[in-house]
Enzyme design. Sequence first.
Site, short mmCIF file in Angstrom:
data_model
loop_
_atom_site.label_atom_id
_atom_site.label_comp_id
_atom_site.label_asym_id
_atom_site.label_seq_id
_atom_site.Cartn_x
_atom_site.Cartn_y
_atom_site.Cartn_z
CG HIS A 140 -1.66 1.02 1.42
ND1 HIS A 140 -1.46 2.29 1.66
CD2 HIS A 140 -3.22 0.93 1.30
CE1 HIS A 140 -2.65 3.06 1.89
NE2 HIS A 140 -3.70 2.06 1.71
CG ASP A 217 0.86 -2.29 6.26
OD1 ASP A 217 -0.17 -2.50 7.01
OD2 ASP A 217 0.72 -1.76 5.36
CD GLN A 220 -6.60 -4.41 4.03
OE1 GLN A 220 -7.62 -5.10 4.17
NE2 GLN A 220 -6.93 -3.14 3.78
CE LYS A 243 -6.82 0.03 6.40
NZ LYS A 243 -7.91 0.39 5.23
CB CYS A 381 -3.76 3.31 -1.46
SG CYS A 381 -4.91 4.69 -1.32
N1 PLP Z 1 -1.51 -0.52 4.65
C1 PLP Z 1 -2.35 -1.42 4.17
C2 PLP Z 1 -2.10 -2.94 3.50
C3 PLP Z 1 -3.68 -0.98 3.93
O1 PLP Z 1 -4.66 -1.85 3.15
C4 PLP Z 1 -3.99 0.37 4.43
C5 PLP Z 1 -5.30 0.81 4.25
O2 PLP Z 1 -6.16 0.63 3.43
C6 PLP Z 1 -3.10 0.97 5.19
C7 PLP Z 1 -1.72 0.69 5.12
C8 PLP Z 1 -3.17 2.59 5.50
O3 PLP Z 1 -4.09 2.60 6.69
P1 PLP Z 1 -4.68 3.77 7.33
O4 PLP Z 1 -5.21 4.39 6.12
O5 PLP Z 1 -5.76 3.38 8.31
O6 PLP Z 1 -3.75 4.41 7.86
#
Ligand code: PLP
Length: 423
Positions: A140, A217, A220, A243, A381
């Site tokens: 992401h 990270d 997900q 999430k 993203c």
């Molecule tokens: N990393 C992953 C794999 C994500 O799916 C997301 C959001 O969709 C993020 C990071 C960023 O999360 P946030 O917008 O809650 O900070």
Amino acid sequence: MNYHVAQAAWLNAINNFLLKNISEIRADFPILNKKVYNKPLIYLDNGATTQKPQCVIDKINEVFSSYNGNIHRGVHAISDKASEEYETAREKVRSFINAGKREEIVFTSGTTGSINALAFSFGERYIRKGDEIIISNLEHHANIVPWQMMCERKKAKLRIIPINDNGEILFDEYLKLFSPKTKLVAVSQVSNALGTILPVKKIISVAHTLNIPVMIDGAQGVQHGITDVKAMDCDFYVFSGHKIYGPTGIGVLYGKEKWLTELPPYQGGGDMVETVTFEKTTYNELPFKFEAGTMNFPGAIGLGTALDYVLSLGREDIEMRERELLEYATNRLSGIDKLKIYGVSDKKISTISFLLKDIHQYDTGMILDKLGIAVRTGTHCAQPVMDRFGIDGTVRASMCFYNTKEEIDVLGTGIEKVISMFS
Ligand code: PLP
């Protein structure tokens, strides 16, 4: 039937009796009863954010209506109560991801906040000109851009693990990326764009043989199964509250104590200090060193309640329900002519990214929306993933335990309608 088989059947029966059925689960989420365009809302955008059970909504209401006092500051009753609830939430997070100590749990604004904090701190402390950070092609933007910004500041470089046509990382290529300049590996537990589950344990164990720390990270991953940071042995783990059925604006940065002790704070302000004079400031102990200013304590407390809710359903049960949904949806959608699924690893969460031949993803998303079906469209993203497949986006249906097979059928029929409208 021998004794053990009878006992297992009996335990299974008790378990089924104790488990909530799907209508009971859906009744916990008030928004799932809503209509859009006079049609029942079918919410399939759980990868972007999840819906909130009533207990989380009630908990946030309780904080503001009963003990809204700034944490760690007052000697008065409501500040004390808020501080106690905030620290209880920290303990709930610790136990949920099986961290060793509460000092290793830092609250942040979300995954993005956690990664930016780490990229800044880690960069300041350890990165020099020419050093390298390994990430993957599946990341992401939140796990690309903060490292890129740090690399620009420090004149360091990103190295990228490539992926195959199924949307899986190429492990042999990962092994080739290490050099004496490698300082960190930062990869997703699960790809948000394709749903691929990465082999994080293997990724970590290889990096550790070279004494290189790894950040996972978990944005997900944490909501789709059991995350155990001790078993995984990651050095850092990050995720977002919203999430995992909790509030927005709250997230977690887990770090092994030895790292958090060495890393400098990334923000200065109230509560993160021990003493302040104009000549010198000394910092507070862990985890407060990383929690400058008034924290989102209602969010943290709400997150604690969300984790309780997930535990009350049972993480194995959630995993099982989602696996069934994925299987059902994959069969239903792959039976549709002109539909192509992107991300076909056999290790996936309940997310399906797809495109319809000669129909733009926005058109598909907009027509589905008018049928009451909420899906995500675009790059999610994760533009480098789209570039890898030579496309400019997909439609993404991301399911979770409160979705039903009937909803998948409506999605299938909706997609067929889109195709017939364009043919
Ligand atoms: N990393 C992953 C794999 C994500 O799916 C997301 C959001 O969709 C993020 C990071 C960023 O999360 P946030 O917008 O809650 O900070």
